[in-house]
Design an enzyme around this catalytic site. Structure first.
Site, PDB file in Angstrom:
ATOM      1  N   HIS A 176       0.776  -0.876  -0.015  1.00 49.25           N
ATOM      2  CA  HIS A 176       0.242  -0.138  -0.120  1.00 49.25           C
ATOM      3  C   HIS A 176       0.518   1.342   0.165  1.00 49.25           C
ATOM      4  O   HIS A 176       0.703   2.408   0.313  1.00 49.25           O
ATOM      5  CB  HIS A 176      -1.008  -0.101   1.195  1.00 49.25           C
ATOM      6  CG  HIS A 176      -2.157  -1.162   1.068  1.00 49.25           C
ATOM      7  ND1 HIS A 176      -3.475  -1.532   0.580  1.00 49.25           N
ATOM      8  CD2 HIS A 176      -1.653  -2.420   1.875  1.00 49.25           C
ATOM      9  CE1 HIS A 176      -3.689  -2.301   0.372  1.00 49.25           C
ATOM     10  NE2 HIS A 176      -2.450  -3.176   1.290  1.00 49.25           N
ATOM     11  N   ASN A 202      -9.629  -3.487   2.081  1.00 43.27           N
ATOM     12  CA  ASN A 202      -9.958  -3.380   1.023  1.00 43.27           C
ATOM     13  C   ASN A 202     -10.949  -3.340  -0.178  1.00 43.27           C
ATOM     14  O   ASN A 202     -12.186  -3.089   0.129  1.00 43.27           O
ATOM     15  CB  ASN A 202      -9.236  -4.553   0.190  1.00 43.27           C
ATOM     16  CG  ASN A 202      -8.135  -4.758   0.643  1.00 43.27           C
ATOM     17  OD1 ASN A 202      -7.445  -3.676   1.072  1.00 43.27           O
ATOM     18  ND2 ASN A 202      -7.554  -5.474   1.301  1.00 43.27           N
TER      19      ASN A 202
END
Length: 741
Positions: A92, A165
């Site tokens: 990320h 997510n």
């Protein structure tokens, strides 16, 4: 010790607590600065600097001499620059963020004591960070990847993080495998290739060897992994959490975010091109929407299973590689998230924000989800490496409620605590632990029996049913895109073992899919389905099911292509209508200097200033195209290979295209498709998402329109096609493949 001393100390503590409780949400910005022309450059220790262009040195009129180390100002500037990078996130790393608010519409006090989920009078400030998983900070936004959707709630009881997510499941069931999946999907170790993509041997070798990843790789090969915008993708908490009510009763819960604008994606060729043409597309899109007042919104929902029904399903509800099908466990929408403020500076906010799955408020707790428990350790641990032990004191991470404990010192300490004690218990009885009535985080008793072993329940061993369920539930275009994605990815695997085995693995899901992919990538074509397809479908899996309740083009980017001699009436009317519908029109010309309408003298001020020129932008950066008529304008555009490329590419990417007057002839030239109908009169014609009007009159271009499927006017038809995002009929008919783009 005298009672007066104790009383005085207690009073001081109470006053301090009262003062901190009065702290407003605005304190999140308490250290922000606005750059002003009245400011003067200073050093980090506050002294104003007179010359920041030249290092202090020994010099005379003939010679520039050596620099002097005594120049503390210059050394400070260089040292600060040398150390202004922190370790990037392992995963990320590339992200974008924004501030907003969470509003609760329906209390769930029957399920939890959490104030953020029970008090409908609150408006809770949030910070949301979106991200890609695989790539480094310098990678592109539009790669095929899972997207992070992390939400930090600054609640009155402390920070609550949902670290989610845009896909509801994950590759692995147990956090012990996390290093392996990330190593496998990252660039291969011998050459650090490829960046930010799963199209390589190691990733596909890993997911073949781990059958639990089967469901997840179906999602990541679907359109879900190439979203049109952060604002047009769902968010999921992924893990299973627990809600605890006032009685101590437990309910298992999954968290959902559903976008107001619908769930939309790119087509693959579009995403590939954007990665090179505008690698910052998603972060710019988010900033642009908020800056223009088109605030993104998501409905917040929960799926809830009583503890007594934990074992009533064919799957284990603690398995992060499984969804809870909404047909079995409906989503209950109880709130709304709105993002309405862009960050002031990327690094101290978006880069330094830190999330932890262990950040929960009273009334919300962990389940025994084996992926969640490891994540809770890992997230906290990684923040120590990136930001230091005092990372929670950074303004972006700091709670809005009082923080009172005896933690002290360490690198990057911000808080200054006055007083004589830093331990409990102490002689002043200062800062005692809270009681349940005072809001202490509860740890309700929970009976656990078992043996110590490295194992999970038997239901964790089933890995294919939901992969089939996902495939069965997709629309035909989505299935076609899935097959194309597998074909692209495995084509990049040069090791025959990898693509041979994956060709066979897909036969565990669907024979037609396996045969299509095997033929494309050179694998052995399976002759039979190796695992019977149960044929079941589930709702709310296909993106088609998430269209907005009311069609909208809000925040859509629409290119209006013109050249000298364009029809100003059509141009102005359509542009005004687009703006009125809260979309964003962009004028594109052959050049960025003024372009003049038909009949206007070509004097400065008589024309239109384009936002971009045809070579400076591409159709990939817009959701739709409109071309107004005008004989001279269309003649110029018809001779422009780039203008024709814009139209053909947008057609191939299934976008809405509208044209009036002479533009109809331009479309015939650009597309040359016998099945595509165009207008020849004052009647608007829609054909495969191309809307045309040959004869323009004031009545035929009404500014006041309704975006509805049954609309009969040009603008009604055109704006409705934009609201549908893509015209998949064009793809199913094979028309897009007939246009070279």
């Amino acid at each position: 010790m005298s009672s007066s001393i104790i009383s005085d100390a207690t009073s001081k503590v109470k006053n301090m607590v009262a003062g901190e409780k009065g702290r407003k949400v605005a304190d999140l910005d308490s250290v922000s600065q606005t750059v002003s022309p009245d400011d003067r450059i200073t050093s980090d220790f506050g002294v104003k600097m007179g010359n920041v262009d030249e290092w202090l040195r020994v010099a005379n009129e003939k010679k520039t001499g050596p620099m002097l180390l005594e120049d503390s100002f210059s050394r400070e500037r260089i040292h600060r620059f040398d150390h202004e990078r922190i370790p990037e996130r392992v995963v990320h790393a590339r992200g974008a963020g924004a501030f907003g608010n969470f509003r609760l519409f329906e209390s769930i006090e029957d399920l939890t004591t959490a104030g953020v989920l029970t008090d409908t009078s609150r408006e809770t400030p949030v910070f949301v960070r979106f991200s890609t998983v695989q790539g480094s900070r310098g990678s592109a936004d539009t790669v095929r990847d899972v997207r992070g959707f992390a939400v930090k709630f600054y609640t009155q009881e402390g920070n609550w993080d949902i670290v989610g997510n845009n896909i509801p499941v994950f590759f692995i069931q147990d956090s012990i495998k996390f290093p392996d999946i990330i190593h496998a999907v990252k660039p291969e170790p011998h050459n650090e290739v490829p960046q930010a993509q799963s199209a390589h041997n190691n990733f596909w070798d890993f997911v073949f060897m781990h059958t639990e990843a089967t469901h997840m790789f179906m999602w990541t090969m679907s359109d879900r992994a190439i979203p049109r915008s952060y604002r047009m993708m769902q968010g999921f908490g992924v893990n299973t959490f627990v809600l605890v009510n006032q009685k101590g009763e437990r309910h298992f819960v999954k968290f959902h975010w559903t976008p107001e604008l619908g769930v939309h994606s790119f087509v693959w060729d579009e995403a590939l091109k954007l990665a090179g043409q505008d690698p910052d597309f998603h972060r710019k899109d988010l900033y642009e929407a908020i800056d223009n007042g088109a605030f993104p919104k998501w409905k917040f929902g929960i799926q809830v299973i009583p503890e007594s029904k934990e074992h009533d399903f064919e799957f284990d509800i603690l398995d992060a590689t499984k969804i809870w099908p909404e047909d079995l466990v409906p989503v209950r929408y109880i709130g709304e998230l709105e993002l309405n403020k862009n960050v002031d500076e990327y690094f101290p906010q978006t880069e330094q924000v830190a999330f932890c799955t262990s950040h929960m408020v009273p009334g919300i707790a962990h389940s025994d989800d084996p992926l969640l428990q490891g994540r809770s350790f890992s997230y906290f641990d990684t923040q120590l490496s990136r930001l230091g032990i005092n990372w929670q004191e950074l303004p972006i991470n700091k709670p809005v409620c009082p923080v009172m404990n005896f933690n002290r010192d360490g690198q990057g300490r911000h808080t200054i605590t006055k007083g004589q004690v830093n331990y409990w218990p102490n002689r002043f009885e200062a800062r005692p632990p809270a009681t349940a009535q005072e809001g202490a985080y509860p740890e309700p008793p929970f009976n656990i029996q078992g043996i110590k072993a490295r194992t999970k329940s038997d239901k964790f061993r089933e890995h294919y049913n939901q992969a089939q369920l996902f495939f069965n539930s997709l629309s035909e275009p989505e299935k076609n895109h899935l097959a194309a994605a597998f074909s692209f990815e495995l084509d990049h695997c040069e090791d025959p073992i990898v693509y041979e085995r994956m060709s066979q693995r897909l036969a565990d899901i669907d024979l037609g899919l396996a045969q299509t992919v095997a033929e494309m990538v050179g694998g052995t074509k399976p002759e039979k389905q190796t695992r019977a397809n149960h044929g079941k479908k589930a709702s709310k899996i296909s993106q088609v099911e998430f269209a907005p309740a009311k069609p909208t083009i809000a925040s859509r980017r629409i290119a209006i292509i013109i050249a000298d001699g364009f029809d100003n009436t059509a141009y102005s009317t359509v542009k005004a209508t687009i703006k009125a519908a809260s979309a964003l029109p962009f004028t594109i010309g052959p050049r960025r200097s003024e372009v003049f309408p038909a009949g206007a003298s070509k004097k400065p001020g008589n024309g239109v200033q384009p936002d971009h020129h045809l070579e400076g932008m591409r159709s990939t950066m817009f959701d739709a195209i409109f071309v107004p008529g005008g004989a001279e304008s269309i003649k110029t555009l018809a001779k422009s290979g780039r203008a024709l490329h814009w139209l053909r590419e947008a057609f191939g990417h299934l976008k809405a295209i509208g044209g009036t007057g002479e533009a109809v002839e331009l479309f015939k030239l650009a597309f040359a498709l016998p099945d595509l109908r165009v207008s020849a009169t004052d009647e608007a014609i829609e054909s495969y998402g191309v809307v045309t009007l040959s004869k323009v009159s004031p009545e035929s271009l009404r500014e006041s329109i309704t975006i509805a499927k049954e609309g009969v006017g040009f603008l009604e038809k055109f704006l409705y096609q934009i609201s549908q995002h893509k015209n998949f009929d064009r793809e199913l008919a094979g028309l897009n493949s007939q246009v070279a783009y």
